[in-house]
Design an enzyme around this catalytic site. Structure first.
Site, short mmCIF file in Angstrom:
data_model
loop_
_atom_site.label_atom_id
_atom_site.label_comp_id
_atom_site.label_asym_id
_atom_site.label_seq_id
_atom_site.Cartn_x
_atom_site.Cartn_y
_atom_site.Cartn_z
N GLY A 114 35.10 38.08 36.30
CA GLY A 114 33.94 37.58 35.57
C GLY A 114 33.02 36.76 36.45
O GLY A 114 33.09 36.84 37.68
N LEU A 122 29.90 37.32 36.67
CA LEU A 122 29.37 38.50 37.36
C LEU A 122 28.05 38.19 38.07
O LEU A 122 27.18 37.50 37.55
CB LEU A 122 29.17 39.64 36.36
CG LEU A 122 30.44 40.10 35.63
CD1 LEU A 122 30.12 41.31 34.74
CD2 LEU A 122 31.56 40.45 36.60
N HIS A 123 27.92 38.74 39.28
CA HIS A 123 26.69 38.60 40.08
C HIS A 123 26.31 39.97 40.63
O HIS A 123 26.94 40.98 40.26
CB HIS A 123 26.90 37.56 41.19
CG HIS A 123 28.12 37.80 42.03
ND1 HIS A 123 28.30 38.93 42.79
CD2 HIS A 123 29.25 37.06 42.21
CE1 HIS A 123 29.45 38.87 43.42
NE2 HIS A 123 30.07 37.74 43.07
N GLY A 153 26.84 41.39 43.37
CA GLY A 153 27.91 42.11 44.06
C GLY A 153 28.73 42.94 43.07
O GLY A 153 28.98 44.13 43.29
N HIS A 154 29.12 42.30 41.95
CA HIS A 154 29.85 43.03 40.92
C HIS A 154 28.98 44.18 40.37
O HIS A 154 29.47 45.27 40.13
CB HIS A 154 30.20 42.10 39.75
CG HIS A 154 31.07 40.93 40.11
ND1 HIS A 154 30.64 39.63 40.07
CD2 HIS A 154 32.37 40.87 40.52
CE1 HIS A 154 31.62 38.83 40.42
NE2 HIS A 154 32.67 39.54 40.71
N GLN A 168 42.26 42.59 50.45
CA GLN A 168 42.62 43.05 49.10
C GLN A 168 42.41 44.55 48.98
O GLN A 168 43.28 45.28 48.49
CB GLN A 168 41.75 42.30 48.09
CG GLN A 168 41.80 42.84 46.68
CD GLN A 168 40.97 41.99 45.73
OE1 GLN A 168 41.34 40.88 45.41
NE2 GLN A 168 39.84 42.50 45.27
N SER A 174 31.35 34.37 43.21
CA SER A 174 31.34 33.55 41.99
C SER A 174 31.50 32.07 42.36
O SER A 174 31.08 31.19 41.61
CB SER A 174 32.48 33.97 41.06
OG SER A 174 32.36 35.33 40.76
N ARG A 175 32.12 31.79 43.52
CA ARG A 175 32.35 30.41 43.92
C ARG A 175 31.11 29.76 44.57
O ARG A 175 31.11 28.54 44.77
CB ARG A 175 33.53 30.32 44.89
CG ARG A 175 34.87 30.64 44.23
CD ARG A 175 36.04 30.43 45.17
NE ARG A 175 37.32 30.51 44.48
CZ ARG A 175 38.09 31.60 44.42
NH1 ARG A 175 37.70 32.72 44.99
NH2 ARG A 175 39.25 31.58 43.77
P1 AMP Z 1 36.09 38.83 41.82
O1 AMP Z 1 35.49 38.76 40.46
O2 AMP Z 1 35.57 37.82 42.76
O3 AMP Z 1 37.59 38.94 41.79
O4 AMP Z 1 35.59 40.20 42.43
C1 AMP Z 1 35.70 41.41 41.72
C2 AMP Z 1 35.30 42.54 42.63
O5 AMP Z 1 33.96 42.33 43.09
C3 AMP Z 1 36.19 42.63 43.89
O6 AMP Z 1 36.44 44.01 44.17
C4 AMP Z 1 35.32 42.00 44.93
O7 AMP Z 1 35.59 42.48 46.24
C5 AMP Z 1 33.94 42.42 44.49
N1 AMP Z 1 32.91 41.54 45.05
C6 AMP Z 1 32.87 40.18 45.02
N2 AMP Z 1 31.80 39.71 45.68
C7 AMP Z 1 31.14 40.80 46.15
C8 AMP Z 1 29.96 40.98 46.95
N3 AMP Z 1 29.23 39.95 47.38
N4 AMP Z 1 29.58 42.25 47.24
C9 AMP Z 1 30.32 43.31 46.81
N5 AMP Z 1 31.44 43.21 46.07
C10 AMP Z 1 31.85 41.96 45.75
#
Ligand code: AMP
Length: 278
Positions: free
Chosen positions: A28, A30-31, A33-34, A150, A183-184
């Site tokens: 969650g 979400l930005h 990237g997501h 990961q 997200s951080r």
């Molecule tokens: P998270 O919600 O941070 O666990 O991330 C969920 C998914 O989004 C994971 O597959 C992350 O690698 C991907 N993700 C997080 N940040 C980015 C980003 N800046 N660009 C592309 N994918 C991302």
């Protein structure tokens, strides 16, 4: 189509429409990237499921589980805007029985690089991802290269456990100044953010060099310039499939990865580069 919010296996079964299913696992907040992952899923499958679950298993006792951002309503808006079919949002009590015993081990590969600083983290990641795969039963699952170790471990799990799921890795989305979206990032003050830019700057400077030694030295020098506000856990130049350090004669794709804290916020980033024979 109206967005369906599923809380458990029964809801997921009811939401199934036939055709191919793509899963985008997230925690969650979400930005963009997501959203880039979701768009890749959207063009590749008939039905897109986004899971939103802050997985307690992948946080250490002194990590930020309780303060991790939770923005469910705006996450739903983002999913609607990206034409997502189903948001899977289970409760932690439903995912993990109090007497649970069995989980996935990430093995030695889960204990190096990022895993050396976060004991048990990748076991927790792989356990929740396998559970999500079993619940959602996707044909395709989409992950970001932002979390490169990961992604490598999920590919390893799919190979080692014969999971019938295609894994797609999507490039990291960045702010115009280079900071990888996370997200951080919302924890960072203006000053913190300037310090945090050293991560992407170091990776860019390193990736412009030709040999492993020059790459490591150049990137390390940029991190050092940032001063004591940047607390570096590691800088590693590794094989993208195994996350073992590459030596001088290495040829092909490598990942230059960094983790560092700015104040109480821990950030990770990486770039992929190609090492050619000299
Ligand atoms: P998270 O919600 O941070 O666990 O991330 C969920 C998914 O989004 C994971 O597959 C992350 O690698 C991907 N993700 C997080 N940040 C980015 C980003 N800046 N660009 C592309 N994918 C991302």
């Amino acid at each position: 189509m109206e967005l369906i919010v599923a809380r458990g296996r029964e809801d997921l079964v009811k939401a199934r429409r036939g055709g191919t299913v793509a899963l985008v696992p997230t925690m969650g907040a979400l930005h963009e990237g997501h959203r880039s992952l979701i768009r890749q899923a959207r063009v590749r499958a008939d039905q897109v499921v986004v899971s939103i679950f802050v997985n307690p298993l992948q946080f250490g006792p002194n990590e930020d589980f309780s303060r991790y951002p939770r923005t469910f309503e705006s996450d739903l808006d983002a999913c609607r805007a990206e034409d997502v079919d189903v948001v899977f949002h289970p409760a932690a009590e439903d995912m993990y029985a109090p007497d649970r015993q069995v989980g996935v081990s990430a093995g030695q590969m889960g204990r190096i690089v990022e895993g050396a600083f976060r004991p048990g983290h990748f076991d927790g990641v792989l356990t929740v991802v396998l559970k999500l795969f079993n619940l959602v039963q996707p044909d395709l699952a989409v992950f970001g290269q932002k979390d490169a170790q990961q992604l490598a471990l999920i590919r390893r799990m799919v190979a080692d456990l014969d999971l019938p799921i295609e894994i797609l890795g999507v490039p990291t989305v960045r702010e115009p100044d280079g900071l990888a979206l996370s997200s951080r990032n919302r924890y960072l003050s203006g000053d913190d953010r300037r310090v945090a830019l050293a991560l992407s700057r170091a990776l860019r400077a390193g990736a412009a060099q030709l040999t492993p030694a020059e790459i490591r030295r150049t990137a390390r020098a940029v991190l050092d310039e940032a001063g004591p506000e940047l607390d570096v856990d590691y800088l590693a130049l590794v094989d993208p499939a195994t996350f073992t350090e590459v030596g001088d004669g290495f040829e092909g794709m490598a990942v230059l990865a960094v983790a560092a804290s700015v104040g109480s916020t821990r950030l990770i980033d990486n770039v992929t580069l190609t090492l050619n024979p000299s």
